[in-house]
Design a protein around this motif. Structure first.
Motif, PDB file in Angstrom:
ATOM      1  N   TRP A 111       0.384   4.766   0.045  1.00  0.00           N
ATOM      2  CA  TRP A 111      -0.178   5.040   0.928  1.00  0.00           C
ATOM      3  C   TRP A 111       0.645   7.515   0.090  1.00  0.00           C
ATOM      4  O   TRP A 111      -0.473   8.086  -0.460  1.00  0.00           O
ATOM      5  N   THR A 117      -5.093   1.525  -4.284  1.00  0.00           N
ATOM      6  CA  THR A 117      -5.171   1.943  -2.912  1.00  0.00           C
ATOM      7  C   THR A 117      -6.361   2.954  -3.390  1.00  0.00           C
ATOM      8  O   THR A 117      -6.553   3.741  -2.079  1.00  0.00           O
ATOM      9  N   ILE A 127      -3.828  -4.764  -4.859  1.00  0.00           N
ATOM     10  CA  ILE A 127      -3.077  -2.856  -4.133  1.00  0.00           C
ATOM     11  C   ILE A 127      -1.839  -2.526  -5.427  1.00  0.00           C
ATOM     12  O   ILE A 127      -2.709  -2.650  -6.144  1.00  0.00           O
ATOM     13  N   GLU A 159       1.117  -0.793   0.338  1.00  0.00           N
ATOM     14  CA  GLU A 159       0.524   0.026   0.195  1.00  0.00           C
ATOM     15  C   GLU A 159       1.043   1.240  -0.368  1.00  0.00           C
ATOM     16  O   GLU A 159       1.602   1.877   1.159  1.00  0.00           O
TER      17      GLU A 159
END
Lengths: 132, 389, 345
Positions: free
Chosen positions: B23, B119, B215, B21
């Motif tokens: 971010w 994501t 993902i 992930e």
């Protein structure tokens, strides 16, 4: 898809309008421009039977956008009374009572809405037959 | 083997990032990181063309033309930059574009791969997004999702061949076992079959451990010819063969719903081009976006007869130390399924195996491998056969 | 009102959703222990007035085998239009595959919008401006949580295909009578989700006064008496009102029994008297006379006298409404609240 494409598809979705091959008789839903069995492009619009039976089904639990406001729903492979196979969403059914061979019929239902102030889109879903 | 006047097409480098992930990164940044790894290992940083596979950035990040932005960020000029979209096979199709480009003589050194930033999307939008390769008429009309075809095919398969679902789900156990040793994999831990079988249903009878996680990831390959690779002193693997095909998009109109016809045709083409058969394969990477998809893929590419693959998987012949290892880094289920990048990961993993750079996941004496990637439930399939020198 | 040219009902169909909630289940939330009815129907999350109207109209068309190309009006009477602005009937035109050469509009007159639509189609057919038309009363009525109306506001509808007697009707319209006055017993302002009402004021000055005036008007103008009718159907806001108005007018329990559905499905508003009328037609025999009297708050009542013909036997709704009711299943208050959109995910 927008309200405009929903409008374009409305008749197909409201009435199960598909096509039948004039040469070999194969039926397709939604419409195709060419028969995949015999290759003919000579297809005519046809309104499909509104009854059939569940051949297989699954319960969609990872809810996609547009169908995420309510609990899981069932999508079934349905064989209509004329033998045509299509996919349909089931409604008015308890998810634990669906079974292969279950007799179903088409009914008009709300599919989804473009938000609180947007359009409501209708189309056919299948539910257990009210009576035989 | 495909040979042009310019030589044999080869893969002479790869760059991947761990599937995680991310971010703090956007889709172009992920691609850059993977390319940087490729540049570091090959020393090459100039390309004639770049092909970027991606499925959904237009939909969730609303970023189009990733290849152009990537070219700009990489400082490339006079480069042929093209986005390739073919669902979760986008990365593999991007690589094939590069191979064809090299074979045609138009380009000499080509960068190709895939990137996905899954994501950035919230669950309901993601579930719709990954279903968008299906006919949108059906997606919106009946709430068709990518998993419906898998689930219904699974039920038909079990019914038709009287297969124990546990044997099918066992593929996820195998995947996790392999991924537990793989640095770039998402799920780096083993699981028990009971855990997989008792996980919550997602599209009955598929449960959570039957499906692959979407993902973030990016993987890129360097495509060129053997002559040029030698000139730059690069280790390479040869593209011995490839094939591609499409299937009926409507599952219920397929003549044989439990055969992945596109995968079957693609593999037949690839074997023909490579001039080999299944017995010569040392390993296989299959597109197991679900366990049933993986099982059907193994059968459709001709490794096992219809209705038998699950039993072979359960028997252990496809483990890393088995007769014919599959999904050597965990496949889509455990390495992860970053959609548009997935096919590029599978190819990179094949290259690692043949170059002997697979670390703890190394298949002994891996010389020839088959890579399968597909869009949705075999809407289209693509197969590569890679081989060492 | 008496048409110059004979008109009547060519076919009919009625529908209620699959789900009901017991009054007791609502009462247990709000601490109430006496209830106006037993159960009330409520729509599934994917139903609204349009889909209910579709179900009723589809049953009407299929059961009577009505010639779709000769239907030139479709009017829906409802107080729960899915849109404030956008006609409901247009969806039905395309969904039922009717001719696009057709009149369509939504009618609103609280609970008597359905019979209002019916009267309009009778007029259009009797004047020979159109061959056939469909009049529908359908609603997915909402009661404010905890309010009196929450126990009765229900969902359902009925559709009537109207034609001239020459085309063959299952019931002939003999006469009708409408009575209207400015009596504000119940209303819903624009933009409001739930209606408001004046409690007991909805009784004597509203419901009883208007129905009694319309029925007595019909009787006086056309010379009927209660015993002329085999059956009578009144608007059914609860279980008590239709029984009391019947007795005040001189009708017996037996006359209203077949059409009295409110105890088990609730008040389906614009559908209420028309669903009851459908249930009565389901059991009527040729030669039976039926009185139908609607009531709409605000307020008014339409009274009709019908005589059933021998065509009833071949054109009865399939399935009959009581079969549809018998397939209903109960749901708890939480499900009801979610399906009715009172809370949102």
């Amino acid at each position: 898809m927008t309200e405009i494409s929903d409008w374009r598809y409305r008749i197909e979705r409201y009435r199960l309008i598909g096509v039948r091959c004039r040469r070999c008789g194969s039926v397709y839903y939604p419409k195709r421009s060419k028969c995949i069995k015999c290759g003919s492009s000579d297809l005519e619009e046809v309104e499909l039977p509104k009854r059939g039976r569940v051949v297989e089904y699954t319960i969609v639990r990872l809810l996609p956008d547009r169908y995420n406001r309510f609990h899981p729903y069932a999508v079934a492979l349905i064989e209509l009374d004329d033998g045509t196979r299509i996919y349909g969403q089931l409604t008015d059914v308890d998810l634990d009572k669906i079974h292969e061979g279950m007799e179903v019929e088409a009914t008009l239902r709300k599919l989804y809405e473009y938000g609180e102030s947007g359009q409501i889109v209708y189309g056919i879903k299948f539910r257990p037959v009210l009576s035989r | 083997m495909e040979v042009s006047l310019l030589g044999i097409p080869v893969i002479a480098g790869y760059g991947v990032i761990p599937i995680r992930e991310y971010w703090d990164k956007d889709v172009v940044s992920l691609a850059i990181n993977a390319v940087q790894n490729l540049v570091k290992s090959t020393g090459l940083k100039d390309f004639d063309a770049i092909y970027v596979g991606n499925m959904l950035s237009k939909y969730y990040e609303e970023q189009a033309s990733i290849s152009v932005h990537l070219a700009d960020e990489l400082g490339l000029e006079d480069v042929y930059a093209l986005d390739v979209e073919c669902g979760d096979a986008s990365g593999a199709y991007a690589v094939l574009e590069a191979i064809k480009d090299v074979l045609s003589g138009e380009s000499k050194i080509v960068l190709a791969g895939g990137v996905e930033k899954s994501t950035d999307e919230l669950p309901h939008r993601l579930y719709r997004g990954i279903s968008l390769s299906e006919d949108i008429f059906l997606v919106d009309y009946i709430g068709l999702t990518n998993l419906v075809n898998h689930a219904i095919a699974l039920k038909m398969y079990i019914r038709r061949y009287n297969v124990d679902k546990a044997d099918i789900t066992y593929l996820s156990v195998l995947d996790h076992e392999n991924a537990s040793k793989a640095r770039h994999a998402y799920f780096r831990f083993p699981i028990k079959l009971d855990t997989a079988l008792n996980s919550p249903p997602v599209a009955d009878p598929l449960t959570l451990f039957d499906i692959s996680p979407n993902i973030d990831g990016a993987a890129f390959l360097l495509i060129t010819t053997d002559d040029i690779a030698k000139e730059y002193n690069l280790n390479y693997v040869k593209v011995l063969g490839y094939g591609y095909s499409v299937n009926r998009t409507r599952f219920y109109e397929r003549f044989d719903p439990t055969t992945l016809t596109a995968a079957k045709r693609a593999s037949q083409q690839a074997f023909k081009r490579a001039g080999i058969n299944t017995s010569e394969l040392d390993f296989i990477e299959i597109h197991d976006s679900t366990t049933i998809a993986g099982v059907l893929a193994l059968e459709s590419i001709g490794v096992h007869g219809s209705g038998t693959a699950a039993k072979y998987i359960r028997s252990g012949v496809h483990r890393l130390d088995g007769e014919l290892p599959i999904n050597t880094f965990g496949g889509l289920k455990a390495r992860g399924n970053p959609l548009g990048a997935t096919g590029a990961y599978a190819i990179a993993e094949g290259v690692m195996q043949i170059l002997g750079e697979a670390g703890g996941n190394q298949v002994k004496d891996a010389k020839i491998g088959l890579i399968h990637s597909m869009n949705g439930f075999d809407l289209s399939s693509i197969v590569f056969i890679l081989g060492g020198d | 009102m008496k048409p110059v040219n004979g008109v009547g009902i060519y076919g009919y169909g009625a529908y209620v959703p699959r789900y009901y909630i017991e009054n007791e289940a609502i009462g247990s939330i709000w601490g109430r222990i006496t209830y106006p009815i037993k159960n009330k129907s409520f729509p599934s999350f994917d139903e609204d007035t349009i889909t209910i109207a579709y179900e009723a109209a589809r049953i009407a068309i299929e059961s009577s085998n009505a010639p779709k190309d000769r239907i030139h009006a479709v009017f829906i009477g409802t107080e729960s239009k899915p849109y404030a602005v956008k006609p409901s009937g247009t969806v039905l035109v395309d969904a039922l595959g009717l001719s696009n050469k057709i009149l369509s509009a939504d009618y609103e007159f609280a609970c008597k919008a359905g019979t209002e639509a019916m009267e309009t189609v009778f007029g259009l057919v009797a004047s020979k401006m159109i061959d056939m038309g469909i009049a529908i009363g359908a609603d997915t009525a909402q009661g404010r949580p905890g309010d009196e109306l929450e126990y009765t506001a229900a969902a359902g509808g009925a559709a009537y295909i109207i034609s001239s007697v020459e085309d063959g009707v299952l019931a002939v319209l003999e006469a009708s009578y409408s009575y209207v006055s400015d009596t504000p017993d119940f209303w819903r302002r624009s933009g409001e989700k739930y209606p408001r009402h004046l409690y007991r004021f909805t009784g004597e000055p509203a419901y009883f006064n208007h129905i009694i005036n319309s029925v007595n008007g019909l009787f006086e103008e056309y010379g009927y008496k209660p015993s002329d009718f085999k059956y009578a159907v009144f608007h059914q806001p609860n279980a008590k009102f239709p029984q009391r108005v019947a007795s005040k007018l001189g009708f017996t329990k037996d006359q209203i029994a077949p059409g009295l559905l409110s105890p088990v499905i609730g008040n389906t508003y614009s559908g209420s008297s028309l669903v009851g009328f459908a249930a009565t037609l389901d059991v009527a025999k040729p030669g039976d006379k039926i009185l139908l009297a609607s009531f709409g708050s605000g307020a008014g009542s339409d009274a009709f006298a019908f005589e059933v013909t021998e065509l009833i036997e071949e054109r009865r709704a399939k399935p009959p409404i009581r079969d549809i009711i018998s397939r209903m299943v109960p749901r708890d208050y939480a499900t009801y609240v979610v399906y009715r959109g009172k809370i949102w995910r």
